[in-house]
Design a protein around this motif. Sequence first.
Motif, PDB file in Angstrom:
ATOM      1  N   LEU A   1      -6.470   8.229  -6.680  1.00 24.50           N
ATOM      2  CA  LEU A   1      -6.496   8.340  -5.221  1.00 24.50           C
ATOM      3  C   LEU A   1      -7.317   7.233  -4.576  1.00 24.50           C
ATOM      4  O   LEU A   1      -6.993   6.775  -3.481  1.00 24.50           O
ATOM      5  N   GLU A   2      -8.359   6.772  -5.254  1.00 21.14           N
ATOM      6  CA  GLU A   2      -9.216   5.726  -4.680  1.00 21.14           C
ATOM      7  C   GLU A   2      -8.494   4.383  -4.529  1.00 21.14           C
ATOM      8  O   GLU A   2      -8.944   3.527  -3.780  1.00 21.14           O
ATOM      9  N   GLN A   3      -7.360   4.233  -5.192  1.00 19.81           N
ATOM     10  CA  GLN A   3      -6.592   2.988  -5.062  1.00 19.81           C
ATOM     11  C   GLN A   3      -5.911   2.875  -3.707  1.00 19.81           C
ATOM     12  O   GLN A   3      -5.623   1.768  -3.249  1.00 19.81           O
ATOM     13  N   VAL A   4      -5.625   4.018  -3.063  1.00 19.62           N
ATOM     14  CA  VAL A   4      -4.888   3.972  -1.803  1.00 19.62           C
ATOM     15  C   VAL A   4      -5.644   4.551  -0.611  1.00 19.62           C
ATOM     16  O   VAL A   4      -5.319   4.243   0.534  1.00 19.62           O
TER      17      VAL A   4
ATOM     18  N   SER B   1      -9.114   5.240   1.698  1.00 20.07           N
ATOM     19  CA  SER B   1     -10.447   4.729   2.005  1.00 20.07           C
ATOM     20  C   SER B   1     -11.478   5.793   1.657  1.00 20.07           C
ATOM     21  O   SER B   1     -11.157   6.979   1.527  1.00 20.07           O
ATOM     22  N   HIS B   2     -12.722   5.383   1.509  1.00 20.43           N
ATOM     23  CA  HIS B   2     -13.791   6.339   1.203  1.00 20.43           C
ATOM     24  C   HIS B   2     -14.019   7.309   2.356  1.00 20.43           C
ATOM     25  O   HIS B   2     -14.550   8.388   2.161  1.00 20.43           O
ATOM     26  N   ASN B   3     -13.601   6.924   3.559  1.00 22.03           N
ATOM     27  CA  ASN B   3     -13.767   7.772   4.747  1.00 22.03           C
ATOM     28  C   ASN B   3     -12.473   8.467   5.150  1.00 22.03           C
ATOM     29  O   ASN B   3     -12.295   8.809   6.312  1.00 22.03           O
ATOM     30  N   ILE B   4     -11.593   8.707   4.200  1.00 26.35           N
ATOM     31  CA  ILE B   4     -10.293   9.309   4.500  1.00 26.35           C
ATOM     32  C   ILE B   4     -10.443  10.623   5.269  1.00 26.35           C
ATOM     33  O   ILE B   4     -11.321  11.423   4.964  1.00 26.35           O
ATOM     34  N   GLU B   5      -9.585  10.796   6.263  1.00 25.36           N
ATOM     35  CA  GLU B   5      -9.458  12.071   6.974  1.00 25.36           C
ATOM     36  C   GLU B   5      -8.100  12.627   6.592  1.00 25.36           C
ATOM     37  O   GLU B   5      -7.071  12.049   6.923  1.00 25.36           O
ATOM     38  N   PHE B   6      -8.110  13.744   5.883  1.00 23.22           N
ATOM     39  CA  PHE B   6      -6.879  14.363   5.397  1.00 23.22           C
ATOM     40  C   PHE B   6      -6.752  15.745   6.018  1.00 23.22           C
ATOM     41  O   PHE B   6      -7.725  16.502   6.067  1.00 23.22           O
TER      42      PHE B   6
ATOM     43  N   LEU C   1       0.830  -1.208   0.000  1.00 25.83           N
ATOM     44  CA  LEU C   1       0.000   0.000   0.000  1.00 25.83           C
ATOM     45  C   LEU C   1       0.866   1.261   0.000  1.00 25.83           C
ATOM     46  O   LEU C   1       0.618   2.203  -0.761  1.00 25.83           O
ATOM     47  N   ILE C   2       1.900   1.283   0.828  1.00 27.88           N
ATOM     48  CA  ILE C   2       2.807   2.438   0.888  1.00 27.88           C
ATOM     49  C   ILE C   2       3.523   2.624  -0.452  1.00 27.88           C
ATOM     50  O   ILE C   2       3.631   3.744  -0.966  1.00 27.88           O
TER      51      ILE C   2
ATOM     52  N   SER D   1       4.011   5.585  -5.592  1.00 32.57           N
ATOM     53  CA  SER D   1       3.926   5.501  -7.048  1.00 32.57           C
ATOM     54  C   SER D   1       2.842   6.423  -7.607  1.00 32.57           C
ATOM     55  O   SER D   1       3.057   7.118  -8.613  1.00 32.57           O
ATOM     56  N   ILE D   2       1.688   6.450  -6.957  1.00 31.58           N
ATOM     57  CA  ILE D   2       0.592   7.308  -7.418  1.00 31.58           C
ATOM     58  C   ILE D   2       0.986   8.774  -7.307  1.00 31.58           C
ATOM     59  O   ILE D   2       0.764   9.564  -8.231  1.00 31.58           O
TER      60      ILE D   2
END
Length: 167
Positions: free
Chosen positions: A50-53, A55-60, A31-32, A37-38
């Motif tokens: 971005l959806e590849q790494v 989660s749908h609930n990402i907190e950024f 994953l890292i 790479s992305i």
Amino acid sequence: MMANSSILTTHESSMGGAQSNAKKIAQERILIDNFISIYQRLSKDNLHLLEQVYSHNIEFSDPLHRVLGLNALTHYFANLYANISSINFEIHQVIHQQGAATLIWTMTFRHAKLNAGAEITVDGVSVLALDSKIYQHQDFFDLGSMLYEHIPLIGSLVKLVKSKASK
């Protein structure tokens, strides 16, 4: 981001969970690597990656914003990348412990409205919380070096304050 970063992986293992932990750490390492790479090829034209790494609930969060959810994060990046003519992340070190990673990086970018379009270089750190995907991402960097120092009039004042504070 450059993939030639040094990787430090640490974990605790017990007799019963050693294989499970090793598998989890290996999955997180993939994953890292995918994350790095992305970001090496990320642009306004491929933000769907971005959806590849994440989660749908990402907190950024970063010094400018706090964003909740993958759709909001994608929109946030679309706005950021709208005026950027080039961007590169060099990863200096990745520290990985089960469930978390810290990336130490240098970002070099060009923005049409900052520093007369010339390159700007900023050092920073990203802290990631990991499961099957990244569910929390917090960036730390000097906002003055990234933004304020490159705005006419304000930039001179920020540089003056920094120089006085360092004496």
